[in-house]
Write an enzyme that holds these catalytic residues in place. Sequence first.
Site, PDB file in Angstrom:
ATOM      1  N   HIS A 164       0.843  -1.190   0.000  1.00 22.24           N
ATOM      2  CA  HIS A 164       0.000   0.000   0.000  1.00 22.24           C
ATOM      3  C   HIS A 164       0.884   1.248   0.000  1.00 22.24           C
ATOM      4  O   HIS A 164       1.876   1.294   0.724  1.00 22.24           O
ATOM      5  CB  HIS A 164      -0.869  -0.020   1.272  1.00 22.24           C
ATOM      6  CG  HIS A 164      -1.844   1.099   1.303  1.00 22.24           C
ATOM      7  ND1 HIS A 164      -3.143   0.968   0.881  1.00 22.24           N
ATOM      8  CD2 HIS A 164      -1.704   2.382   1.679  1.00 22.24           C
ATOM      9  CE1 HIS A 164      -3.760   2.125   0.999  1.00 22.24           C
ATOM     10  NE2 HIS A 164      -2.905   2.999   1.481  1.00 22.24           N
ATOM     11  N   TYR A 168      -7.169  10.708   5.665  1.00 24.05           N
ATOM     12  CA  TYR A 168      -7.035  11.556   6.849  1.00 24.05           C
ATOM     13  C   TYR A 168      -7.925  12.772   6.628  1.00 24.05           C
ATOM     14  O   TYR A 168      -7.675  13.552   5.695  1.00 24.05           O
ATOM     15  CB  TYR A 168      -5.596  12.030   7.025  1.00 24.05           C
ATOM     16  CG  TYR A 168      -4.597  10.925   7.324  1.00 24.05           C
ATOM     17  CD1 TYR A 168      -4.652  10.223   8.524  1.00 24.05           C
ATOM     18  CD2 TYR A 168      -3.590  10.607   6.418  1.00 24.05           C
ATOM     19  CE1 TYR A 168      -3.727   9.226   8.816  1.00 24.05           C
ATOM     20  CE2 TYR A 168      -2.662   9.610   6.697  1.00 24.05           C
ATOM     21  CZ  TYR A 168      -2.736   8.929   7.897  1.00 24.05           C
ATOM     22  OH  TYR A 168      -1.827   7.948   8.177  1.00 24.05           O
ATOM     23  N   PRO A 225      -1.136   6.085  18.156  1.00 29.87           N
ATOM     24  CA  PRO A 225      -1.220   5.412  16.845  1.00 29.87           C
ATOM     25  C   PRO A 225      -1.281   6.387  15.668  1.00 29.87           C
ATOM     26  O   PRO A 225      -1.519   5.962  14.536  1.00 29.87           O
ATOM     27  CB  PRO A 225      -2.515   4.589  16.955  1.00 29.87           C
ATOM     28  CG  PRO A 225      -3.304   5.196  18.037  1.00 29.87           C
ATOM     29  CD  PRO A 225      -2.367   5.939  18.940  1.00 29.87           C
ATOM     30  N   LYS A 251       3.396   3.531  14.378  1.00 26.60           N
ATOM     31  CA  LYS A 251       4.789   3.099  14.563  1.00 26.60           C
ATOM     32  C   LYS A 251       4.958   1.987  15.592  1.00 26.60           C
ATOM     33  O   LYS A 251       5.999   1.327  15.625  1.00 26.60           O
ATOM     34  CB  LYS A 251       5.662   4.297  15.025  1.00 26.60           C
ATOM     35  CG  LYS A 251       5.737   5.435  14.033  1.00 26.60           C
ATOM     36  CD  LYS A 251       6.450   5.034  12.775  1.00 26.60           C
ATOM     37  CE  LYS A 251       6.641   6.189  11.821  1.00 26.60           C
ATOM     38  NZ  LYS A 251       6.813   5.753  10.444  1.00 26.60           N
ATOM     39  N   TYR A 274       7.078   8.403   7.090  1.00 21.04           N
ATOM     40  CA  TYR A 274       5.790   7.715   7.199  1.00 21.04           C
ATOM     41  C   TYR A 274       5.962   6.197   7.098  1.00 21.04           C
ATOM     42  O   TYR A 274       5.342   5.434   7.834  1.00 21.04           O
ATOM     43  CB  TYR A 274       4.897   8.231   6.072  1.00 21.04           C
ATOM     44  CG  TYR A 274       3.445   7.844   6.137  1.00 21.04           C
ATOM     45  CD1 TYR A 274       2.658   8.177   7.243  1.00 21.04           C
ATOM     46  CD2 TYR A 274       2.834   7.186   5.072  1.00 21.04           C
ATOM     47  CE1 TYR A 274       1.307   7.846   7.279  1.00 21.04           C
ATOM     48  CE2 TYR A 274       1.490   6.856   5.112  1.00 21.04           C
ATOM     49  CZ  TYR A 274       0.739   7.193   6.214  1.00 21.04           C
ATOM     50  OH  TYR A 274      -0.593   6.860   6.257  1.00 21.04           O
TER      51      TYR A 274
END
Length: 380
Positions: free
Chosen positions: A68, A198, A286, A290, A377
């Site tokens: 992804h 987001y 979260p 990570k 990221y």
Amino acid sequence: MIVLGAGPAGLLLGNLLLAAGVDCVVLERSAEADVRTRARAGFLAANTVRILDRHGLGDGLHRSGRTHSLCEFRTGDGRFRLDYGSLGRGERHTVYPQQELVGDLLTEYTGRGGRIRFGTEALAVRDADGVRPSVTVRGPDGRPGRWQGRYVAGCDGRHGAARRSLPPGAVRRHHRDHGISWLGLLAEAPPSLDAVGYAVHPAGFAGHMARTADITRYYLQCPRGTAPDDWSEDRIWAELELRMRGPLRRGALIQRTVVDLESDVLEPLRHGSLFLAGDAASLLSPSAAKGANLAVLEAELLARALTDDLLHGDSEGLDAYSARCLARIRRAQDFSQWMIRLLHDLPENSSQHHIRRPCLETLRTSRAEQDWFAEQYVGV
Ligand SMILES: Cc1cc2nc3c(=O)[nH]c(=O)nc-3n(C[C@H](O)[C@H](O)[C@H](O)COP(=O)(O)OP(=O)(O)OC[C@H]3O[C@@H](n4cnc5c(N)ncnc54)[C@H](O)[C@@H]3O)c2cc1C
């Protein structure tokens, strides 16, 4: 060697010690069925996949996981997408539910004859400042017991026995509460976007993350103190669609958790013969996904260091373990906090209040910023 906790950290550590020929036992509070079905993380960093592959533990994620590399930001100013797989180092996530990874690690560990005791709650780690530490436990039948070994690895999360057993002053605790809470949801519904979504909205943040073809994780910012069942399903879907600014594929909500966005990092990650890894060492919010990735990275570092010490008498790795992990934890922590600032309207009296919009605008328009974002990221 005693390992507390059968999450990603404890089970990877157990597998690597077993493969190296180090005698170990894993003590786990929950029943096996609960360990195999606890849904949490889903986005594995490229480095996590490399680690698992290096030890022959990546078959399941290659078989059933999906790569992804797309995220979409939705705000009052519009929408934009980043194909982070074509930015930065060109790395991608592998979407593979944490319970599947834990199941793979468990099957591999027990299949190779690894010892694990389910339903066994560690109560305290004793004599960690000496060379024969022990762990007192309550067994499945409620009976007390005690395990002794050369080292103890605390992989039992933030509220486990390892943290609780640290004597006052033995480690420093760096705790930060961001004052923001998320209602974490698992929906029995196909993803509504082909990207991680987001959404920044005056009503609060909303997030969308695919898990499998039929299961999607959503997050909804909620007032601090909200209980998981406070909001009806109708209200949750209405809030999600409002904040995501569009219709979603609805389905039954099969899990609800409230997560307070906090970071809680210990330093050093060692007290004598007791070592900490995963959430026991550092709990991160979260917001940047990570936690499980750090747990895997730390377990590999700790396994190598313990093997060098126990089999070859070389303690350099154990001495350096804490500093090596903390360097990575701090970078992950910094990025998680940056994501929190990016995704939430902080209170107007906060010095960070005006930062979000320019931050998003720079991310939308600057290739250098996009490369930096992509690297942070996907990386740990
Ligand atoms: C809603 C949510 C979403 C998340 N999403 C992501 C994501 O996308 N990506 C990501 O990287 N991270 C994510 N995380 C974080 C990630 O799940 C954790 O960082 C990860 O589980 C840490 O692994 P661990 O092995 O350290 O601890 P855990 O997975 O918590 O395992 C600890 C184990 O120890 C056991 N235990 C606890 N106390 C005792 C005791 N006293 N005695 C014996 N056993 C004990 C527990 O039962 C448990 O099995 C998410 C977390 C949450 C809550």
